[in-house]
Design a protein around this motif. Sequence first.
Motif: not given
Length: 171
Positions: A82-90, A95-102, A109-112
């Motif tokens: 994924a590439v974040t386009l707008e806003g923020s999410w996690g 313990d990280w937050i993804s922001r535009p450009g991240d 197998g990962t769950a979240h």
Amino acid sequence: MTQQNLITKLPPEPHEAMINRFGKEGAFIPGDDKNNPWVPFGDSAAIKHLAFDVRSNSVANILWVKGGGRIGTHKHRGVVSAVTLEGSWGYYEYDWISRPGDFVYELPGTAHTLYSDDPNGMKALFWINGAIEFFDDEAKYDFTADVFWFIDHYVKHCEANGLEINKDMFI
């Protein structure tokens, strides 16, 4: 020499005749809301579908989660990027937050549980390989989203709203 002139001067490949006869060149998928609608996904999210590849069970889309929204807990059966386009999410589990450009990648197998508490919500471009299993708030299996689920999600929305189905999305 222009780019087009350079391309036409390239030597032909041995398989070029078969590519020209049977191949698909690719496609342009408009990003505007009129030609490519936001399809509701739960109470606080929507998906803009971009591509469906049934051969590899993969899809490309933009996920929009409105501020204060979340996507239920899910487990991946393939790699997701994924590439974040707008806003923020996690994810509540990290313990990280993804922001535009991240850039974010997720392994099988990962769950979240995805959330956005950004007042403007978030939009991210996702390339999803394989199925995603969703679970309810009691951690009980709810449903599986694979390429066929995403196709059904898009087609049913278009048919219910009198919208043209963009066949270029089908790889």
